[in-house]
Structures are given as structure tokens and as C-alpha cells.
Design an enzyme around this catalytic site. Structure first.
Site, PDB file in Angstrom:
ATOM      1  N   TYR A  51       0.830  -1.198   0.000  1.00 37.33           N
ATOM      2  CA  TYR A  51       0.000   0.000   0.000  1.00 37.33           C
ATOM      3  C   TYR A  51       0.870   1.255   0.000  1.00 37.33           C
ATOM      4  O   TYR A  51       1.288   1.754   1.044  1.00 37.33           O
ATOM      5  CB  TYR A  51      -0.942   0.013   1.202  1.00 37.33           C
ATOM      6  CG  TYR A  51      -1.851  -1.188   1.306  1.00 37.33           C
ATOM      7  CD1 TYR A  51      -2.152  -1.983   0.186  1.00 37.33           C
ATOM      8  CD2 TYR A  51      -2.430  -1.550   2.518  1.00 37.33           C
ATOM      9  CE1 TYR A  51      -2.992  -3.075   0.290  1.00 37.33           C
ATOM     10  CE2 TYR A  51      -3.285  -2.639   2.615  1.00 37.33           C
ATOM     11  CZ  TYR A  51      -3.543  -3.400   1.505  1.00 37.33           C
ATOM     12  OH  TYR A  51      -4.375  -4.497   1.605  1.00 37.33           O
ATOM     13  N   HIS A 139       0.385 -12.178   0.791  1.00 34.36           N
ATOM     14  CA  HIS A 139      -0.365 -11.239  -0.028  1.00 34.36           C
ATOM     15  C   HIS A 139      -0.363 -11.602  -1.514  1.00 34.36           C
ATOM     16  O   HIS A 139       0.689 -11.828  -2.112  1.00 34.36           O
ATOM     17  CB  HIS A 139       0.250  -9.844   0.142  1.00 34.36           C
ATOM     18  CG  HIS A 139      -0.686  -8.719  -0.176  1.00 34.36           C
ATOM     19  ND1 HIS A 139      -0.285  -7.405  -0.203  1.00 34.36           N
ATOM     20  CD2 HIS A 139      -2.015  -8.709  -0.479  1.00 34.36           C
ATOM     21  CE1 HIS A 139      -1.319  -6.632  -0.490  1.00 34.36           C
ATOM     22  NE2 HIS A 139      -2.373  -7.402  -0.674  1.00 34.36           N
TER      23      HIS A 139
END
Length: 327
Positions: A51, A139
Site C-alpha cells: 500500500y 499477499h
């Protein structure tokens, strides 16, 4: 450990927007939003190195590093290591495309080996300003598990068994990697974060295989992206891209039914995602304090049973989808 035993509430805070997703969010806006979330009682926060190339973790750390460590639950992810060097070209974010083009310019290395997993955790702890993580997720692994995924699995299993972390699992946008993992004899993950795949506009696929498997094995799921990348609440994105006409039409019809019954679309979205017995929590993101307040109010909004029946009769939700109140 069961996710519901770990998570402090059925709603948390997803920090992807604070990594400058879609737009450049000023620092003061991000910090004000995080402080407001804390003041409004949010105690579960989810982040990831991806992010904004570490930006979301850095911003989140400005809040959490000043709080007693036992007063909140924190999850982040592994699979990408953020380097100090600056990316000279466009970052390769795979299916995430240019989602974080306004993030930090640092080079992002995709790697799921044991060594990279340990380094990723160490770097996240430094950015977050904390001494430990509660939940770690692998992820965005692909359906074919490219690379040495087992390295990450082994490290996270060991950290859980040692008590260094409380739980681990996958954080993905696709159901198939979770299905494959659930079919393995070893290792045994504790739960998952499924983003955008169990929402009002898009839940049929997850209902077919994944959620029955998870329910049978007693594995919980955190629902990310409950507003389908924003298209449900006035945005134009779905699956991190421009929403296709079919989704826009479905959203229009859902909103018509909401208006007919006087139901907020956020309330419908959050309460639908939480109605499945596998769902442990939802983690909408926000970049404004008012959005956090809206999310919390939506969670407690009283929705009449007639609304859910209307959705089902009009084909807006699957006949197999559990609905609030056992409708």
C-alpha cells in the site's frame, strides 16, 4: 486460533486508501482520519507493504506507535519487500496495475521465500513502530502459487507455533488460492482476508466452493473491500478499475431497493458481508473521519427483513447467501 477470538470487533480499518490508492492523500488528512478512527473505538487495523510502497504502514505507525500495544490488533502482509532504492520506471504491481501510482517511489520486490518473509516482517515492524504483529497474511499469491510460496508458509507457521504471532493466512482478491490452501494437509492457516469477493455486487463465486470449505474447516474470513472498490458508495471503480456496465446496472438496482425501504447502502453492504457464518469482520477503508463514522453507524443500522427479501426476489443476492436475521 479462531479469528473471532483474536479480533476485538466485527469491524476494523483497512489502510489501503492511506497508501495513496487512486489519489494522493495529504499526510494531515490521513493522520486525522486514523486518529478519528481510534477515537471512535476502532481497534483492529490491517495494512500491507504494497500500500503505497510502505506509505500506509508508515502513516498507521504514527498512530499505533503511541498506543499501548495490547490495546489493538494489527495485521499486515508479506510477499513484497520494499527496497530503499527508487524505482526508475513504472512499478510492476501485477493485477493491481497503477493502483498505487501516487505512493512512495521505492522499488517493490515480489518474493515469498522464507528469507524475504522474515525481512518483510522486520521492515513492517520498523515502519509501524511496534514490536510485534498479531496476524500476518501472504499477499496476492497467484492460483498456481508461483515462486517459493512454501517458504512464507513455513516461516509463518513457525512464528505462530512459537507464539510470536497469533495467526496467519492469505490476503487475496481471488477465491482459488484460498481453496487450494484449504485443500492442503499442511500447513494449516488460521483464516483469510478476502477482498472484494464477498460483497453485494459480487458474491456468487465465493458461495460455490470457498465459503462451504472454510465453514467445514472452521476457518474464518475477514472481508476486505466491502464496497466493491467504491462502486457501491458513489465511486466509479470495481476490482480497482473502471466499473463495467453490468456492475453499474446491478448497483443501480441495489440502490433503488435501498431507497424503497429507506436503507443505507453502506448498511446493506456491511451487514450482508457479515451475515455469512464464516465472516469474522469487515475492514472498509477511509481517508476522511466522516467516512469512519458512517461505517460505524451503518453497522448498527436496523434493516427490515422485507428489504432482504426484496433483494433476493429481485435477484440481487444469491438464493444460497445467508442474510441477516435468518431471512
Amino acid at each position: 486460533m479462531n479469528l473471532r477470538e483474536i479480533l476485538p470487533a466485527r469491524i476494523g480499518f483497512g489502510t489501503a486508501p492511506l497508501g495513496n490508492m487512486f489519489r494522493a492523500v495529504p499526510d494531515d488528512e490521513a493522520i486525522t482520519t486514523l486518529n478519528s478512527a481510534w477515537d471512535q473505538g476502532i481497534r483492529y487495523y490491517d495494512s500491507a507493504p504494497l500500500y503505497g510502497a510502505g506509505l500506509a504502514e508508515i502513516r498507521l505507525g504514527k498512530l499505533l506507535s503511541s498506543k499501548p500495544r495490547d490495546s489493538f490488533v494489527l495485521s499486515t502482509k508479506v510477499g513484497r519487500v520494499i527496497l530503499d532504492e527508487v524505482e526508475t520506471g513504472a512499478s510492476d504491481l501485477g493485477d493491481k496495475g497503477t493502483l498505487f501510482e501516487y505512493g512512495r517511489p521505492n522499488t517493490i520486490m515480489h518474493e515469498w521465500t522464507a528469507e524475504a518473509t522474515e525481512r518483510s516482517i522486520e521492515n513492517s515492524l520498523e515502519r509501524l513502530g511496534v514490536d510485534r504483529l498479531d496476524i500476518v497474511r501472504v499477499h496476492d499469491i497467484s492460483q498456481d502459487f508461483h515462486g517459493d510460496i512454501t517458504g512464507a508458509f513455513r516461516v509463518l507457521s513457525r512464528l505462530r507455533d512459537e507464539g510470536t504471532i497469533k495467526a496467519w493466512g492469505l490476503g487475496v482478491n481471488l477465491t482459488e488460492p484460498i481453496e487450494i490452501t484449504l485443500a492442503l494437509d499442511e500447513p494449516r492457516p488460521d483464516g483469510f482476508l478476502l477482498a472484494g469477493r464477498y460483497t453485494l455486487p459480487d458474491h456468487e463465486h465465493a458461495l460455490q466452493r470457498l465459503l462451504p470449505m472454510a465453514e467445514e474447516q472452521g476457518v474464518g474470513t475477514v472481508v476486505g473491500g466491502p464496497y466493491s472498490s467504491g462502486v457501491l458508495v458513489g465511486g466509479t471503480h470495481f476490482e480497482y478499475a473502471d466499473a463495467p456496465p453490468a456492475i453499474l446496472e446491478k448497483v443501480r438496482r441495489i440502490k433503488e431497493i435501498c431507497v424503497r425501504h429507506g436503507v443505507g447502502v453502506k448498511a446493506a453492504a456491511l451487514q450482508f458481508s457479515l451475515a455469512h457464518p464464516v465472516s469474522a469482520a469487515v475492514i472498509p477503508g477511509a481517508t476522511k473521519p466522516s467516512r469512519v463514522a458512517e461505517d460505524l453507524a451503518a453497522l448498527g443500522e436496523q434493516i427490515p427483513a422485507e428489504f432482504w427479501r426484496d433483494l433476493r426476489e429481485n435477484g440481487m443476492v444469491s438464493p444460497q447467501a445467508p442474510l441477516p436475521g435468518g431471512v
